[in-house]
Design a protein around this motif. Structure first.
Motif, short mmCIF file in Angstrom:
data_model
loop_
_atom_site.label_atom_id
_atom_site.label_comp_id
_atom_site.label_asym_id
_atom_site.label_seq_id
_atom_site.Cartn_x
_atom_site.Cartn_y
_atom_site.Cartn_z
N HIS A 57 5.51 -8.82 10.13
CA HIS A 57 5.73 -8.22 8.82
C HIS A 57 4.49 -8.38 7.94
CE1 HIS A 57 7.95 -6.82 5.32
NE2 HIS A 57 7.40 -7.82 4.65
N LYS A 58 3.90 -9.56 7.98
CA LYS A 58 2.71 -9.82 7.17
C LYS A 58 1.56 -8.90 7.57
CE LYS A 58 -0.33 -13.51 5.60
NZ LYS A 58 -0.65 -14.93 5.69
N GLN A 59 1.35 -8.71 8.87
CA GLN A 59 0.26 -7.85 9.34
C GLN A 59 0.51 -6.40 8.96
OE1 GLN A 59 -2.68 -8.89 10.74
NE2 GLN A 59 -1.85 -10.84 10.10
N ILE A 60 1.76 -5.96 9.10
CA ILE A 60 2.09 -4.59 8.71
C ILE A 60 1.90 -4.41 7.21
CG2 ILE A 60 4.00 -2.93 8.48
CD1 ILE A 60 4.99 -3.93 11.22
N SER A 61 2.29 -5.40 6.44
CA SER A 61 2.14 -5.35 4.99
C SER A 61 0.67 -5.21 4.59
CB SER A 61 2.74 -6.60 4.35
OG SER A 61 2.53 -6.60 2.97
N ILE A 62 -0.19 -5.98 5.25
CA ILE A 62 -1.63 -5.90 4.97
C ILE A 62 -2.16 -4.50 5.27
CG2 ILE A 62 -3.91 -6.72 5.72
CD1 ILE A 62 -2.54 -9.50 6.11
N ALA A 63 -1.81 -3.99 6.45
CA ALA A 63 -2.27 -2.66 6.84
C ALA A 63 -1.72 -1.60 5.88
CB ALA A 63 -1.84 -2.34 8.27
N TYR A 64 -0.45 -1.72 5.53
CA TYR A 64 0.18 -0.76 4.63
C TYR A 64 -0.52 -0.74 3.28
CZ TYR A 64 3.62 1.53 1.67
OH TYR A 64 4.24 2.37 0.78
N GLU A 65 -0.74 -1.92 2.71
CA GLU A 65 -1.39 -1.99 1.40
C GLU A 65 -2.80 -1.41 1.43
OE1 GLU A 65 0.09 -2.69 -1.44
OE2 GLU A 65 1.95 -3.13 -0.37
N GLU A 66 -3.54 -1.70 2.49
CA GLU A 66 -4.90 -1.16 2.62
C GLU A 66 -4.87 0.37 2.70
OE1 GLU A 66 -8.07 -2.50 2.65
OE2 GLU A 66 -7.07 -4.29 1.90
N LEU A 67 -3.97 0.91 3.52
CA LEU A 67 -3.90 2.36 3.68
C LEU A 67 -3.34 3.03 2.41
CD1 LEU A 67 -2.65 2.46 7.36
CD2 LEU A 67 -4.93 3.08 6.51
N HIS A 68 -2.40 2.37 1.78
CA HIS A 68 -1.84 2.91 0.55
C HIS A 68 -2.90 2.95 -0.56
CE1 HIS A 68 1.33 3.53 -2.53
NE2 HIS A 68 1.93 4.11 -1.52
N SER A 69 -3.81 1.98 -0.55
CA SER A 69 -4.88 1.96 -1.57
C SER A 69 -5.86 3.12 -1.36
CB SER A 69 -5.63 0.63 -1.55
OG SER A 69 -6.45 0.52 -0.40
N LEU A 70 -5.83 3.72 -0.16
CA LEU A 70 -6.65 4.90 0.11
C LEU A 70 -5.92 6.19 -0.28
CD1 LEU A 70 -8.04 3.90 3.63
CD2 LEU A 70 -9.25 3.83 1.44
N LYS A 71 -4.80 6.00 -0.98
CA LYS A 71 -3.99 7.12 -1.49
C LYS A 71 -3.29 7.90 -0.39
CE LYS A 71 -5.50 6.49 -5.74
NZ LYS A 71 -4.97 5.38 -6.43
N LEU A 72 -3.02 7.24 0.75
CA LEU A 72 -2.23 7.87 1.79
C LEU A 72 -0.75 7.73 1.44
CD1 LEU A 72 -4.97 7.51 3.38
CD2 LEU A 72 -3.55 7.26 5.41
#
Length: 124
Positions: free
Chosen positions: A88-103
């Protein structure tokens, strides 16, 4: 072991040991190397390794047996929960990074699916 300067070393050691437990490299009930041996293995100070182990003891991921050493918990549900937490933590990190790219969420899912497809094709 290479350490990231941005993350406290004891946390990195704890995460390293968590990964070894999750992947089965360290089995439930298995004895951990001594604190001194772990310090040599990960090239860290004994006190830093002890701090990581103390947190793992507090979280009941490892158990201490007086005079015998530290052992991976035999509680497989605890290990399963640990795995879910790390994933969950790894997915959260990836999600936040990608979301910050406005995806959008849909774009993120599509990108993950494409990535998995491409990886599967490479390994075939």
């Amino acid at each position: 072991m290479k350490f990231d300067d941005k993350i406290p070393i004891y946390i990195q050691i704890k995460n390293y040991l968590y990964r070894r437990i999750i992947t089965g490299d360290l089995q439930p009930g298995e004895k951990l190397p001594s604190v001194r041996q772990l310090a040599v293995d990960v090239t860290a100070n004994v006190n830093t390794v002890q701090r990581a182990l103390s947190e793992m003891l507090a979280n009941k991921v490892i158990e201490s047996q007086r005079g015998k050493g530290n052992f991976v918990t035999a509680d497989e549900e605890m290990i399963s929960n640990l795995k879910a937490e790390v994933v969950h933590k790894q997915i959260s990190i990836a999600y936040e990074e990608l979301h910050s790219l406005k995806l959008t969420d849909e774009e993120i899912i599509k990108e993950f699916q494409q990535y998995i497809h491409d990886r599967s094709a490479q390994n075939a």
